[in-house]
Design a protein around this motif. Structure first.
Motif, mmCIF file in Angstrom:
data_model
loop_
_atom_site.group_PDB
_atom_site.id
_atom_site.type_symbol
_atom_site.label_atom_id
_atom_site.label_comp_id
_atom_site.label_asym_id
_atom_site.label_seq_id
_atom_site.Cartn_x
_atom_site.Cartn_y
_atom_site.Cartn_z
ATOM 1 N N ARG A 125 -9.216 4.926 -2.466
ATOM 2 C CA ARG A 125 -9.525 3.988 -3.550
ATOM 3 C C ARG A 125 -8.464 2.901 -3.644
ATOM 4 N N GLN A 126 -7.199 3.274 -3.512
ATOM 5 C CA GLN A 126 -6.131 2.280 -3.565
ATOM 6 C C GLN A 126 -6.245 1.295 -2.403
ATOM 7 N N GLU B 105 3.114 -7.494 -7.134
ATOM 8 C CA GLU B 105 3.184 -6.479 -6.087
ATOM 9 C C GLU B 105 3.595 -7.093 -4.751
ATOM 10 N N PHE C 185 0.818 -1.207 0.000
ATOM 11 C CA PHE C 185 0.000 0.000 0.000
ATOM 12 C C PHE C 185 0.858 1.266 0.000
ATOM 13 N N ARG D 70 1.727 1.313 -3.929
ATOM 14 C CA ARG D 70 0.607 1.977 -4.605
ATOM 15 C C ARG D 70 0.635 3.490 -4.373
ATOM 16 N N LEU D 71 0.864 3.901 -3.151
ATOM 17 C CA LEU D 71 0.839 5.327 -2.856
ATOM 18 C C LEU D 71 1.937 6.059 -3.626
ATOM 19 N N ASP E 205 -9.123 -1.094 -3.194
ATOM 20 C CA ASP E 205 -8.791 -2.018 -4.279
ATOM 21 C C ASP E 205 -7.907 -3.161 -3.784
ATOM 22 N N LEU E 206 -6.939 -2.857 -2.927
ATOM 23 C CA LEU E 206 -6.070 -3.904 -2.411
ATOM 24 C C LEU E 206 -6.839 -4.909 -1.567
ATOM 25 N N HIS F 230 1.273 5.199 -7.857
ATOM 26 C CA HIS F 230 0.018 5.684 -8.438
ATOM 27 C C HIS F 230 -0.324 7.100 -7.990
ATOM 28 N N VAL F 231 -0.381 7.298 -6.667
ATOM 29 C CA VAL F 231 -0.849 8.584 -6.160
ATOM 30 C C VAL F 231 0.193 9.677 -6.387
ATOM 31 N N GLU G 190 -8.260 9.223 -3.871
ATOM 32 C CA GLU G 190 -7.399 8.234 -4.531
ATOM 33 C C GLU G 190 -6.693 7.338 -3.510
#
Length: 423
Positions: free
Chosen positions: A336-337, A350, A283, A290-291, A340-341, A294-295, A333
């Protein structure tokens, strides 16, 4: 090879030894462990007062000379928060005894000196010198005030304070500026008496010396009153049941700080904790998370974004720096991540990447005696005996489904936004 040994020297006094020939330096620590309170200033000032000198070495210069004679050894005072416990004491390091002719003497003197710093302070008229109390009181006030000078760290502190307002964990380990300003010689001396009588004591050593020699050395320095009940730390994850809260505060900073506080319901004592570590890694725990990817990188919503766990309290904090106008989009966002995880979006790639990173971090910790001191002190306070190698074995066995299951324990408690204005 690192050999772990743990023993109670007496009621409420625990020694953790890591016997190894891996290093050329040895690490030591000696600390009082107390329950965190609403106001901690009277306890937080103590290690800095105690560092002014001992009965045997009654000044900073005399203490420095003693350390010089121990091949330039170092000792420093510290104040830490460990879950819902306050840890105050000293950490030191020296050349390892195996590297000098009188190695056993070096180890014995270092451990005894740490014990003396805790229990045998230099006194004036039966208590701490008035001038030193005033000086360290002012230093403590400055230390507390300076926390705001690091907006990135202060935003997480402030979020934890709000999130855990009715729990000991929400308190600052240094206390408050008002509490520090109100300290007197009498109140500090009274607190020291209570600490000597009721605090748990955590001792640590990492080096080539055998545990029994280290235990005897620490016993030489410790001089504790008899009677009384010593503090026994407990972990409390406080599984709250309320809707997520949002708090927005304005501060004169150039960049907004968006912090999310999440409850996981899991601590290092739970079998699912290694899976939670991997979930946090995927995460927001490293640059492949992800952070970050993506973010921050893909959507450019944050200057930085990361997630970190507190092993003893069971909370996860997401920290990010954003432009004020991107608050809603960045918050959405990040959430949302997370969703989703938890709901099947986690890929095996991942997971594997996060696993390699976390395992490498655990392995690298074993290359530093001082890093091992922090790891084992928190383990001891929590009543845990899992070694870094055992943790690695558990991390290697965790499956994808277990990681997502651990993630479903994570619940948003607080959204805190430090809105930058007028910087």
């Amino acid at each position: 090879m690192q050999k772990f040994t743990q023993r109670m020297l007496c009621d409420g006094v625990q020694l953790t030894c890591i016997t190894t020939d891996q290093f050329k330096t040895s690490a030591f620590s000696a600390a009082f462990v107390l329950p965190l309170a609403e106001e901690n200033a009277a306890a937080a000032i103590l290690p800095y007062l105690l560092y002014q000198g001992t009965e045997q070495h009654p000044s900073l210069s005399a203490l420095g000379e003693a350390l010089d004679h121990l091949y330039g050894a170092r000792i420093e005072p510290y104040v830490r928060k460990a879950g819902e416990s306050l840890v105050i004491g000293f950490i030191g390091d020296s050349i390892d005894g195996s590297c000098v002719p009188d190695g056993a003497h070096l180890t014995t003197e270092m451990a005894a000196l740490l014990g003396q710093l805790l229990c045998c302070p230099k006194l004036e008229n039966g208590r701490f010198p008035e001038a030193e109390v005033r000086g360290e009181r002012d230093n403590l006030k400055d230390r507390i005030a300076a926390l705001k000078n690091n907006p990135r760290g202060y935003a997480v502190r402030r979020a934890q304070e709000i999130m855990c307002a009715n729990e000991p964990f929400g308190a600052c380990e240094y206390g408050t500026e008002a509490g520090a300003a109100a300290l007197t010689s009498d109140s500090v001396w009274k607190m020291y008496g209570q600490v000597l009588q009721t605090a748990r004591i955590e001792l640590f050593y990492c080096g080539t010396a055998q545990a029994e020699l280290v235990a005897d050395a620490y016993r030489q320095g410790l001089r504790l009153p008899t009677g009384g009940t010593r503090y026994c730390p407990q972990m409390d994850v406080c599984r709250v049941d309320h809707a997520p809260r949002t708090v927005i505060e304005e501060m004169p900073v150039g960049q907004g700080k968006l912090t999310l506080g999440l409850r996981t319901g899991l601590t290092g004592a739970d079998a699912a904790y290694p899976a939670l570590m991997l979930f946090t890694g995927v995460f927001g725990g490293y640059t492949g998370s992800r952070l970050f990817c993506h973010v921050r990188e893909k959507l450019s919503l944050c200057y930085y974004a990361s997630a970190a766990l507190d092993k003893l309290k069971g909370i996860m904090m997401v920290a990010s720096g954003i432009e004020n106008e991107k608050y809603e989009e960045a918050r959405a966002e990040i959430e949302r991540q997370l969703e989703d995880l938890c709901n099947g979006g986690l890929t095996q790639e991942e997971l594997d990447n996060a696993r390699r990173t976390i395992i490498n971090n655990v392995r690298s910790m074993q290359d530093s005696p001082l890093a091992l001191e922090q790891y084992w002190q928190r383990q001891s306070i929590a009543g845990l005996t899992q070694s870094p190698d055992e943790l690695i074995e558990q991390l290697e066995r965790v499956q994808r489904g277990q990681v997502m299951a651990a993630g479903r324990h994570v619940a948003l408690d607080l959204v805190y936004f430090m809105k930058g204005v007028g910087a």
